[in-house]
Write a protein that holds these residues in place. Structure first.
Motif, mmCIF file in Angstrom:
data_model
loop_
_atom_site.group_PDB
_atom_site.id
_atom_site.type_symbol
_atom_site.label_atom_id
_atom_site.label_comp_id
_atom_site.label_asym_id
_atom_site.label_seq_id
_atom_site.Cartn_x
_atom_site.Cartn_y
_atom_site.Cartn_z
ATOM 1 N N ALA A 255 37.846 37.682 49.296
ATOM 2 C CA ALA A 255 37.008 38.886 49.314
ATOM 3 C C ALA A 255 36.177 38.956 48.039
ATOM 4 N N TYR B 69 35.276 44.415 46.455
ATOM 5 C CA TYR B 69 36.354 44.928 47.313
ATOM 6 C C TYR B 69 37.496 45.479 46.453
ATOM 7 N N ASN C 164 36.373 48.603 44.353
ATOM 8 C CA ASN C 164 36.328 49.816 45.172
ATOM 9 C C ASN C 164 37.729 50.342 45.478
ATOM 10 N N TYR C 165 38.656 49.417 45.723
ATOM 11 C CA TYR C 165 40.031 49.850 45.992
ATOM 12 C C TYR C 165 40.613 50.545 44.764
#
Length: 428
Positions: free
Chosen positions: A293, A297, A300-301
């Motif tokens: 990813a 990703y 943002n998590y």
């Protein structure tokens, strides 16, 4: 045939965290509801030995395997490929290396290795003549958790989804016929969660207690099979398409009692048949490439969920974002073992949390032979098959939980079957 069996307590003697995010990991345990154990069975065919060792832990990385394998080799000449070490996957176990970055306790880690080696010593110093039996029956105790919500796969009960219901048993008796050890192999997540602050071996440990009470002098042990995509059937709320909560220790007790009763009835009715022990073993690795990813990703998590740093997803995302992204692995190394128990019975063992389709692919490598399938020999990842990977849902997309860069690439089933087929060819 000769055998030796032993168990030792591994309940922490120091204040420390629990393993599962649903527990209060950052606060440490407040009670010991029931002790947790390591259990060991040694089987000796007169030429070669194999060791089966089960821990009442959620997970552990391969440092534990390596330590016990080294000890078994140096002290008893048992090759590492013949030492099968696995966890029962109790979600109320003490934190350990592997799944719990930053939450393990170094004193407890040293304690674990000492107790495991002591347990092996005790089994080895009391070897005696015995009889080996094997049997399997279909059991109704689990249900698939690959349900649907809003038209997408979700962690919800699904009575119709294919799942593993095979309950396999290895019975070890002395020459008088008394049951001395019963190895249980069945897939079912220990996820009753009766408390968030207490140590417990959960239902696998309780089932062992019931079996041992029924058979004076017996030391039973539990190995998880293709457990990655199933839960206890009694935890399912089908009407509301969710899982029951909260569950209690009384619920665990009732579930365990029913399971133990079914096992005892099957064994007493002659369901297990005698086998001639003939040990051979092989260890090998399967590389499982992943789809990486983008860094965004993980950023943002961490932005959305980073306030909960007791959750392994957040801990791993923080590690990845703050310098770990470029060094992330491009594949998972799946450590596997094949152990011949008799001419028509084999153990197939692997790390991670294997799902039902993985077991099916592995069993295809052995043709008509019986296979006792064991997962949870380490904490590498959820191990899925191509069907589950294509469908999506929790199991194939929880890579962050294990600090991995993304889901696996397709072509998994062929890898499992081919690797175990080659291993079987070597030792059959």
């Amino acid at each position: 045939m000769k055998f030796g069996v032993a168990k030792d307590i591994i309940t922490p003697t120091v204040s420390m965290c629990l393993a599962c995010p649903q527990c209060d990991r950052d606060k440490g345990f407040k009670e010991i509801h029931d002790d947790v154990y390591v259990r060991c069975l040694v089987l000796d065919d007169g030429n070669k030995k194999t060791v089966l060792m089960s821990f009442d832990l959620l997970f552990h990385d391969r440092s534990l395997n390596k330590a016990v394998e080294k000890y078994a080799k140096e002290n008893y000449g048992i090759p590492p490929s013949a030492v099968v070490i696995a966890c029962t996957h109790s979600h109320m176990a003490p934190a350990a290396l592997g799944y719990n970055p930053g939450f393990h306790n170094d004193r407890y880690e040293a304690f674990l290795v000492t107790r495991a080696c002591d347990c092996l010593d005790r089994a080895m110093c009391a070897m005696r003549e015995g009889i080996l039996e094997y049997g399997v029956f279909d059991a109704p105790f689990n249900v698939s958790r690959r349900g649907m919500r809003n038209g997408k796969p979700a962690n919800a009960p699904n009575a119709d989804y294919p799942h593993d219901t095979e309950f396999a048993l290895l019975c070890v008796r002395d020459l008088s016929g008394s049951l001395c050890s019963l190895v249980m192999n069945f897939p079912c997540h220990p996820v009753f969660y009766p408390t968030s602050t207490g140590v417990s071996g959960e239902f696998p440990a309780r089932v062992c207690q019931y079996i041992d009470i029924e058979n004076y002098g017996c030391i039973s042990m539990y190995f998880q099979s293709a457990c990655g995509d199933v839960r206890p059937n009694v935890t399912a709320d089908f009407e509301n398409n969710c899982w029951k909560a909260p569950m209690t220790f009384a619920d665990i007790d009732a579930f365990s009692r029913d399971m133990a009763k079914s096992v005892c009835v099957f064994v007493k009715n002659g369901g297990c048949k005698e086998k001639t022990l003939s040990v051979a073993s092989d260890a090998f690795e399967i590389e499982l490439p992943m789809e990486k990813a983008p860094l965004e990703y993980f950023e943002n998590y961490l932005r959305d969920y980073g306030d909960d740093m007791t959750n392994p997803n957040c801990v791993n995302a923080d590690i990845i974002v703050n310098g770990g992204y470029d060094t992330m692995p491009e594949s998972v190394t799946l450590h596997c073992q094949t152990v011949r128990i008799s001419d028509d019975l084999y153990i197939a063992a692997m790390g991670g949390e294997p799902c039902f389709g993985v077991k099916q692919a592995v069993k295809a490598a052995f043709g008509e032979k019986s296979v006792l399938f064991i997962g949870y020999t380490d904490s590498c990842a959820y191990i899925v098959d191509d069907k589950v990977l294509g469908e999506g849902g929790y199991e194939p997309t929880c890579h962050l939980e294990y600090g991995l860069p993304g889901p696996f690439k397709p072509g998994l089933d062929e890898k499992y079957t081919a690797a175990f087929a080659e291993s079987y060819r070597k030792i059959k």
